[in-house]
Design an enzyme around this catalytic site. Structure first.
Site, PDB file in Angstrom:
ATOM      1  N   LYS A  50      -7.928   5.390   5.053  1.00  0.00           N
ATOM      2  CA  LYS A  50      -7.814   4.729   6.353  1.00  0.00           C
ATOM      3  C   LYS A  50      -8.052   5.739   7.480  1.00  0.00           C
ATOM      4  CE  LYS A  50      -4.960   1.133   4.346  1.00  0.00           C
ATOM      5  NZ  LYS A  50      -3.642   0.507   4.149  1.00  0.00           N
ATOM      6  N   GLN A  94       2.506   1.441   5.669  1.00  0.00           N
ATOM      7  CA  GLN A  94       1.952   1.380   4.314  1.00  0.00           C
ATOM      8  C   GLN A  94       3.042   0.949   3.334  1.00  0.00           C
ATOM      9  OE1 GLN A  94      -1.309   1.859   3.685  1.00  0.00           O
ATOM     10  NE2 GLN A  94      -1.116   1.515   1.493  1.00  0.00           N
ATOM     11  N   ASP A 117      -2.272  -5.112  10.070  1.00  0.00           N
ATOM     12  CA  ASP A 117      -2.260  -5.540   8.664  1.00  0.00           C
ATOM     13  C   ASP A 117      -2.144  -7.062   8.568  1.00  0.00           C
ATOM     14  OD1 ASP A 117      -2.595  -3.745   6.577  1.00  0.00           O
ATOM     15  OD2 ASP A 117      -0.615  -2.866   6.866  1.00  0.00           O
TER      16      ASP A 117
HETATM   17  N1  GUN Z   1      -0.447  -1.398   0.237  1.00  0.00           N
HETATM   18  C1  GUN Z   1      -1.440  -1.896  -0.515  1.00  0.00           C
HETATM   19  N2  GUN Z   1      -2.378  -2.481   0.264  1.00  0.00           N
HETATM   20  C2  GUN Z   1      -1.946  -2.348   1.532  1.00  0.00           C
HETATM   21  C3  GUN Z   1      -2.494  -2.734   2.793  1.00  0.00           C
HETATM   22  O1  GUN Z   1      -3.555  -3.347   2.907  1.00  0.00           O
HETATM   23  N3  GUN Z   1      -1.750  -2.389   3.872  1.00  0.00           N
HETATM   24  C4  GUN Z   1      -0.577  -1.736   3.776  1.00  0.00           C
HETATM   25  N4  GUN Z   1       0.085  -1.491   4.896  1.00  0.00           N
HETATM   26  N5  GUN Z   1      -0.048  -1.363   2.638  1.00  0.00           N
HETATM   27  C5  GUN Z   1      -0.749  -1.665   1.512  1.00  0.00           C
END
Ligand code: GUN
Length: 293
Positions: A50, A94, A117
Site C-alpha cells: 500500500k 490494517q 477501506d
Molecule cells: N486485511 C486484509 N485485507 C485488508 C484490507 O483490504 N484492508 C485492511 N485494512 N486490512 C486488510
C-alpha cells in the site's frame, strides 16, 4: 473449451495509471494514514504494498505502527488525531489486529469521509442502502474486473461464498446494485455444491484452499476467486528440491479443474489480488473529493 483467464494484473495496472494521473495532479497532495497494531507478517507485506502504491500514485503516506500490547485508548487517540488532521484524506486500520482490541469500535471511530477501506458501519450502511460513498476496496475491485470484461450480472444468479464484512457482504450488495439475483453461502450452508452449481457467477471468499472443484461449478459460469491462502512452507519445493522462500498463495478454487468448465476465471495470484490496491487508491481519490465538497 478452456475458460478465458481474467488478467487482474493488466486491468489493475491500467486502472492504477488513470487514478495516478488524477492523484498526482492534486494540490495539496492526497495523504493516507496507515495504522498497524502488532506484528502479523501478512499485514506487514500488505502495508508495504500500500505504501509503494501511494508513492507510485503521488499520494503521501504515514504509517503508525503500535506494538501488540497497545491499548484501545492509544489507538483511538491516534485515530482521533488523524480524523482532525486536514492534511489526511484517508485512514486505514490494517486487520487483523490483536484480539484484546475491539475492531468494530476502532473502525467506527474513523471519520466516514476518511474510511478508505469502506469497512466502517456508516460506509457499509450506505452501501446496503444502495448509495455508497466509499466502497469496500476488494469487492469494488471485483466489480471493476467484471466491467472490464463486459460481464454483466444483471438478472443473473450470483452466488457469493463467504459472509465477511470486508468481502462477502459488501460484494453481495454491489451485485444487488447491478440487478443481480444474489445468494450468500457460508460455513453452515447445507450441500454447498448444489447451490454453487446453479450459479451463473460464482464468487468465493472463504480462505479454504481449493474448496471449489469442477463438480461444484455450472458449465460456462464466471468464477471469481477471492481466496488468498498462504501454502505451508513445506508444501512448495523448487525444481532443485530446495524449499521456496515465499510460496505463492493458493486460491479457494481448484483452478486447474475449474478452468476447463468455466467461461471466465480469475487466477491466484494475478486475479483479484492486484485490483485491491488500485481500488484503495481509487478510494483515496474519492475521499479527497468528498472532503473538498
Ligand atoms: N486485511 C486484509 N485485507 C485488508 C484490507 O483490504 N484492508 C485492511 N485494512 N486490512 C486488510
Amino acid at each position: 473449451m478452456a475458460a478465458e483467464i481474467i488478467d487482474g494484473k493488466k486491468v489493475a495496472s491500467e486502472w492504477m495509471d488513470s487514478i495516478s494521473a488524477e492523484l498526482s495532479s492534486l494540490s495539496p497532495p492526497a495523504k493516507l494514514a496507515l495504522i498497524r497494531v502488532g506484528d502479523d507478517p501478512a499485514s506487514g507485506i500488505y502495508l508495504r504494498k500500500k505504501e509503494e502504491a501511494c508513492k507510485k500514485a503521488g499520494v503521501l503516506s504515514q504509517l503508525m505502527h503500535f506494538d501488540k500490547n497497545a491499548t484501545r485508548a492509544q489507538v483511538l487517540e491516534k485515530i482521533t488525531q488523524f480524523n482532525n488532521d486536514k492534511s489526511i484524506n484517508g485512514i486505514l486500520l490494517q486487520v487483523p489486529i490483536p484480539a484484546h482490541l475491539d475492531v468494530l469500535a476502532l473502525q467506527e471511530a474513523i471519520n466516514p469521509l476518511k474510511d478508505v477501506d469502506g469497512f466502517g458501519p456508516y460506509s457499509l450502511g450506505l452501501l446496503a442502502m444502495g448509495n455508497p460513498k466509499l466502497k469496500a476496496a476488494t469487492p469494488a475491485g471485483v466489480m471493476k474486473l467484471l466491467q472490464y470484461y463486459n460481464l454483466d450480472v444483471a438478472s443473473k444468479f450470483c452466488v457469493v461464498v463467504g459472509r465477511s464484512n470486508i468481502v462477502g457482504k459488501p460484494l453481495a450488495q454491489l451485485l444487488l446494485m447491478q440487478n443481480a439475483t444474489v445468494a450468500i453461502a457460508h460455513s453452515k450452508t447445507n450441500d454447498l455444491g448444489s447451490l454453487t452449481k446453479q450459479a451463473d457467477f460464482l464468487f468465493v471468499a472463504v480462505g479454504k484452499p481449493k474448496l471449489i472443484n469442477a463438480k461444484m461449478v455450472k458449465k460456462g459460469a464466471v468464477v471469481v476467486d477471492i481466496g488468498m491462502n498462504r501454502s505451508g512452507e513445506d508444501d512448495v519445493k523448487l525444481f532443485d528440491g530446495s524449499k521456496a522462500k515465499s510460496p505463492p498463495p493458493v486460491g479457494d478454487v481448484d483452478f486447474n479443474s475449474v478452468k476447463k468448465k468455466a467461461s471466465y476465471i480469475t487466477p491466484v495470484p494475478g486475479g483479484v489480488g492486484p485490483m485491491t490496491v488500485a481500488s484503495l487508491m481509487a478510494n483515496v481519490l474519492q475521499a479527497y473529493k468528498l472532503q473538498k465538497k
